[in-house]
Design a protein around this motif. Structure first.
Motif, PDB file in Angstrom:
ATOM      1  N   TYR A 117       3.527  -7.760  -4.600  1.00 61.81           N
ATOM      2  CA  TYR A 117       4.596  -7.066  -5.312  1.00 61.81           C
ATOM      3  C   TYR A 117       5.648  -6.545  -4.336  1.00 61.81           C
ATOM      4  CZ  TYR A 117       2.524  -6.925  -9.998  1.00 61.81           C
ATOM      5  OH  TYR A 117       2.055  -7.260 -11.239  1.00 61.81           O
ATOM      6  N   LEU A 118       5.189  -5.967  -3.236  1.00 66.71           N
ATOM      7  CA  LEU A 118       6.122  -5.390  -2.263  1.00 66.71           C
ATOM      8  C   LEU A 118       7.027  -6.470  -1.686  1.00 66.71           C
ATOM      9  CD1 LEU A 118       7.040  -2.922  -0.654  1.00 66.71           C
ATOM     10  CD2 LEU A 118       5.260  -3.442   1.038  1.00 66.71           C
ATOM     11  N   ARG A 119       6.455  -7.578  -1.266  1.00 64.31           N
ATOM     12  CA  ARG A 119       7.262  -8.659  -0.703  1.00 64.31           C
ATOM     13  C   ARG A 119       8.267  -9.211  -1.717  1.00 64.31           C
ATOM     14  NH1 ARG A 119       3.623 -12.773   3.034  1.00 64.31           N
ATOM     15  NH2 ARG A 119       3.586 -11.477   4.924  1.00 64.31           N
ATOM     16  N   ALA A 120       7.856  -9.292  -2.966  1.00 64.23           N
ATOM     17  CA  ALA A 120       8.729  -9.849  -3.999  1.00 64.23           C
ATOM     18  C   ALA A 120       9.934  -8.963  -4.280  1.00 64.23           C
ATOM     19  CB  ALA A 120       7.933 -10.065  -5.286  1.00 64.23           C
ATOM     20  N   HIS A 121       9.892  -7.697  -3.874  1.00 66.78           N
ATOM     21  CA  HIS A 121      10.979  -6.763  -4.171  1.00 66.78           C
ATOM     22  C   HIS A 121      11.701  -6.295  -2.918  1.00 66.78           C
ATOM     23  CE1 HIS A 121       8.770  -6.617  -7.980  1.00 66.78           C
ATOM     24  NE2 HIS A 121       9.909  -6.248  -8.508  1.00 66.78           N
ATOM     25  N   LEU A 122      11.613  -7.060  -1.851  1.00 62.85           N
ATOM     26  CA  LEU A 122      12.360  -6.768  -0.631  1.00 62.85           C
ATOM     27  C   LEU A 122      13.380  -7.872  -0.388  1.00 62.85           C
ATOM     28  CD1 LEU A 122       9.557  -5.508   1.806  1.00 62.85           C
ATOM     29  CD2 LEU A 122      11.113  -4.141   0.396  1.00 62.85           C
ATOM     30  N   ARG A 123      14.516  -7.467   0.174  1.00 63.45           N
ATOM     31  CA  ARG A 123      15.583  -8.417   0.470  1.00 63.45           C
ATOM     32  C   ARG A 123      16.153  -8.143   1.867  1.00 63.45           C
ATOM     33  NH1 ARG A 123      13.553  -9.729  -3.548  1.00 63.45           N
ATOM     34  NH2 ARG A 123      14.458 -10.300  -5.577  1.00 63.45           N
ATOM     35  N   ASP A 124      16.741  -9.181   2.454  1.00 61.33           N
ATOM     36  CA  ASP A 124      17.534  -9.073   3.678  1.00 61.33           C
ATOM     37  C   ASP A 124      16.770  -8.365   4.803  1.00 61.33           C
ATOM     38  OD1 ASP A 124      19.508 -10.279   2.174  1.00 61.33           O
ATOM     39  OD2 ASP A 124      20.411  -8.375   1.571  1.00 61.33           O
ATOM     40  N   GLU A 125      17.355  -7.278   5.338  1.00 58.34           N
ATOM     41  CA  GLU A 125      16.772  -6.585   6.486  1.00 58.34           C
ATOM     42  C   GLU A 125      15.376  -6.051   6.201  1.00 58.34           C
ATOM     43  OE1 GLU A 125      17.401  -2.318   8.708  1.00 58.34           O
ATOM     44  OE2 GLU A 125      19.194  -3.364   8.009  1.00 58.34           O
ATOM     45  N   ALA A 126      15.187  -5.476   5.019  1.00 61.26           N
ATOM     46  CA  ALA A 126      13.873  -4.929   4.672  1.00 61.26           C
ATOM     47  C   ALA A 126      12.817  -6.028   4.584  1.00 61.26           C
ATOM     48  CB  ALA A 126      13.963  -4.168   3.348  1.00 61.26           C
ATOM     49  N   ALA A 129      11.693  -7.091   8.036  1.00 63.14           N
ATOM     50  CA  ALA A 129      10.926  -6.089   8.771  1.00 63.14           C
ATOM     51  C   ALA A 129       9.423  -6.321   8.683  1.00 63.14           C
ATOM     52  CB  ALA A 129      11.278  -4.689   8.271  1.00 63.14           C
ATOM     53  N   ILE A 130       8.935  -6.924   7.599  1.00 65.54           N
ATOM     54  CA  ILE A 130       7.483  -7.104   7.427  1.00 65.54           C
ATOM     55  C   ILE A 130       7.103  -8.559   7.212  1.00 65.54           C
ATOM     56  CG2 ILE A 130       7.241  -4.786   6.439  1.00 65.54           C
ATOM     57  CD1 ILE A 130       6.989  -6.187   3.681  1.00 65.54           C
ATOM     58  N   ASP A 138      -5.625  -5.036   4.398  1.00 63.93           N
ATOM     59  CA  ASP A 138      -5.368  -4.069   5.469  1.00 63.93           C
ATOM     60  C   ASP A 138      -3.897  -4.035   5.856  1.00 63.93           C
ATOM     61  OD1 ASP A 138      -8.054  -3.474   5.487  1.00 63.93           O
ATOM     62  OD2 ASP A 138      -8.520  -4.900   7.091  1.00 63.93           O
ATOM     63  N   HIS A 139      -3.230  -5.184   5.853  1.00 67.63           N
ATOM     64  CA  HIS A 139      -1.844  -5.227   6.304  1.00 67.63           C
ATOM     65  C   HIS A 139      -0.876  -4.682   5.257  1.00 67.63           C
ATOM     66  CE1 HIS A 139      -3.527  -8.085   9.293  1.00 67.63           C
ATOM     67  NE2 HIS A 139      -2.593  -7.545  10.064  1.00 67.63           N
ATOM     68  N   TYR A 140      -1.327  -4.485   4.037  1.00 67.76           N
ATOM     69  CA  TYR A 140      -0.441  -3.872   3.034  1.00 67.76           C
ATOM     70  C   TYR A 140      -0.056  -2.463   3.457  1.00 67.76           C
ATOM     71  CZ  TYR A 140       0.835  -1.144  -1.056  1.00 67.76           C
ATOM     72  OH  TYR A 140       1.454  -0.270  -1.909  1.00 67.76           O
ATOM     73  N   ASP A 145       3.802   1.462   5.970  1.00 66.72           N
ATOM     74  CA  ASP A 145       4.064   2.375   7.087  1.00 66.72           C
ATOM     75  C   ASP A 145       5.305   1.939   7.867  1.00 66.72           C
ATOM     76  OD1 ASP A 145       3.132   4.634   8.783  1.00 66.72           O
ATOM     77  OD2 ASP A 145       2.961   3.048  10.296  1.00 66.72           O
ATOM     78  N   VAL A 146       5.475   0.633   8.077  1.00 63.46           N
ATOM     79  CA  VAL A 146       6.646   0.129   8.795  1.00 63.46           C
ATOM     80  C   VAL A 146       7.935   0.484   8.048  1.00 63.46           C
ATOM     81  CG1 VAL A 146       7.871  -1.972   9.475  1.00 63.46           C
ATOM     82  CG2 VAL A 146       5.435  -1.738   9.975  1.00 63.46           C
ATOM     83  N   LEU A 147       7.937   0.261   6.754  1.00 67.77           N
ATOM     84  CA  LEU A 147       9.130   0.548   5.958  1.00 67.77           C
ATOM     85  C   LEU A 147       9.419   2.047   5.900  1.00 67.77           C
ATOM     86  CD1 LEU A 147       8.534  -1.940   3.008  1.00 67.77           C
ATOM     87  CD2 LEU A 147      10.161  -2.198   4.882  1.00 67.77           C
ATOM     88  N   THR A 148       8.371   2.850   5.776  1.00 72.35           N
ATOM     89  CA  THR A 148       8.567   4.301   5.685  1.00 72.35           C
ATOM     90  C   THR A 148       9.130   4.863   6.981  1.00 72.35           C
ATOM     91  OG1 THR A 148       6.727   4.465   4.117  1.00 72.35           O
ATOM     92  CG2 THR A 148       7.425   6.487   5.207  1.00 72.35           C
TER      93      THR A 148
END
Length: 377
Positions: A117-126, A129-130, A138-140, A145-148
């Motif tokens: 879900y997280l990957r599906a709702h990120l675009r461009d720079e964000a 980043a991941i 575990d990597h979720y 944490d990286v985005l925060t």
């Protein structure tokens, strides 16, 4: 019998069997007589048979009304409606709150599903980043944490809001541009308030910035209403809001008067007919097109050229009507910029210093208009 009724009967029968088995097992365990191997085998077989029988909840997701075939549960994740995040710090908090409520706090989802879900709702720079993190449980949490750390630090968000206020685009002098300026300003200030920053902590810094961006006529008008009292951020915001409301009321009334200039006297039959007709489209006196007001004309923008058109077409200087002179104009409204008796669209933006000067200018304007149009009457 409906599907729901069959499911209820199945569950009640299953609970009844389990209750009987539990009671029988308790009696056997608490009795002092030794257990015979044959009874133990029968008891184990009965328990295994009943506990392995599937329940409707574990085997069914949905069933067509007229079908006896059971539908198995789908693996695809349900669709989630959430605005994607592309790396704009000002939108991070709203995205995170929405994602937490819909996905992150849902205990029925696994880490991999949340990561999808997280990957599906990120675009461009964000998204970049991941993008190198493997899609695992575990990597979720590492991705969150990286985005925060990149977008969710309070001081980073505060700096972004202050920068956005500093870079607010100046209004161009039209009502729409002033409304856009006010809405953006209010959104940024409320964002700072949500982070625990009150108006007192940054208001003194913003007041001169906001005043400098306002058009000269708006700045003069709100300063005249304010008097000698010192500005606060709250009073400045309220004054801009009042100015917008006054402009809206004024433009609506002026447009209404212009639309009724050539209308016949109202009768009962006339009013009944006009209620069934579509609203009269706005007409521009300068480009002769419909769909916009003279003050919003983008074809003829030069004030000198507009004034030449008014003179050439022998229009009223105050309401731009072609049926009367400015001396006979019954409109009570004046220019919204300098408060003289001419249309805002042809105003040069100069404000008179003394009331007497304003009256003299009006007399001069009326006399000039009368001399120009005398040959047509």
């Amino acid at each position: 019998m409906s599907n729901a009724d069959r499911d209820k009967r199945c569950r009640r029968g299953h609970r009844s069997q389990m209750t009987k088995l539990t009671k029988k097992a308790e009696e056997t365990v608490t009795s002092n007589t030794p257990l015979q191997p044959s009874k133990i085998d029968v008891l184990k077989a009965t328990i295994a048979t009943n506990t392995s029988s599937p329940t409707p909840e574990s085997t069914h997701v949905s069933q067509p009304p007229d079908s006896s075939q059971q539908t198995t549960r789908k693996v695809n994740l349900p669709k989630l409606t959430l605005t994607p995040f592309s790396g704009d710090i000002l939108t991070w908090q709203s995205f995170k709150d929405g994602f937490d409520a819909a996905v992150h706090n849902d205990t029925s989802l696994s880490g991999v599903q949340k990561f999808q879900y997280l990957r599906a709702h990120l675009r461009d720079e964000a998204e970049r980043a991941i993008q190198r993190l493997p899609l695992t449980n575990d990597h979720y949490l590492q991705a969150v944490d990286v985005l925060t750390k990149r977008y969710g630090k309070p001081q980073t968000i505060i700096n972004a809001y202050m920068k956005a206020l500093w870079q607010l685009e100046k209004p161009t002098g039209t009502l729409n541009s002033l409304v856009t300026f006010h809405d953006n300003m209010e959104g940024y200030i409320r964002g700072l308030n949500a982070l625990g920053k009150s108006d007192d902590t940054f208001g003194d810094l913003l007041i001169p910035i906001i005043l400098e961006k306002l058009p000269a006529n708006v700045r003069k008008q709100i300063s005249r209403d304010k008097g000698d009292d010192a500005w606060t951020l709250t009073s400045l915001r309220e004054s801009i809001q009042r100015e917008i409301e006054a402009d809206r009321a004024g433009e609506t009334t002026i447009d209404f008067e212009l639309d009724l200039t050539d209308q016949p006297p109202a009768t009962a039959a006339f009013l009944t007919t006009t209620r069934q007709k579509a609203p009269k489209p706005q007409h521009c006196a300068f480009c002769k097109k419909t769909g916009h007001k003279p003050t919003d004309c983008t074809v003829v923008t030069d004030k000198t050229r507009r004034l030449e058109i008014v003179k050439r077409d022998k229009l009223c200087f105050n309401c731009l009507s072609g049926t009367h002179r400015v001396s006979d104009c019954k409109s009570k409204f004046k220019c919204q910029v300098c408060k003289r008796k001419h249309h805002t669209a042809i105003c040069t933006g100069e404000t008179p210093k003394h009331p007497a000067a304003t009256r003299d200018d009006v007399r001069t304007l009326v006399s000039s208009d009368v001399s120009r149009n005398s040959s047509c009457y």
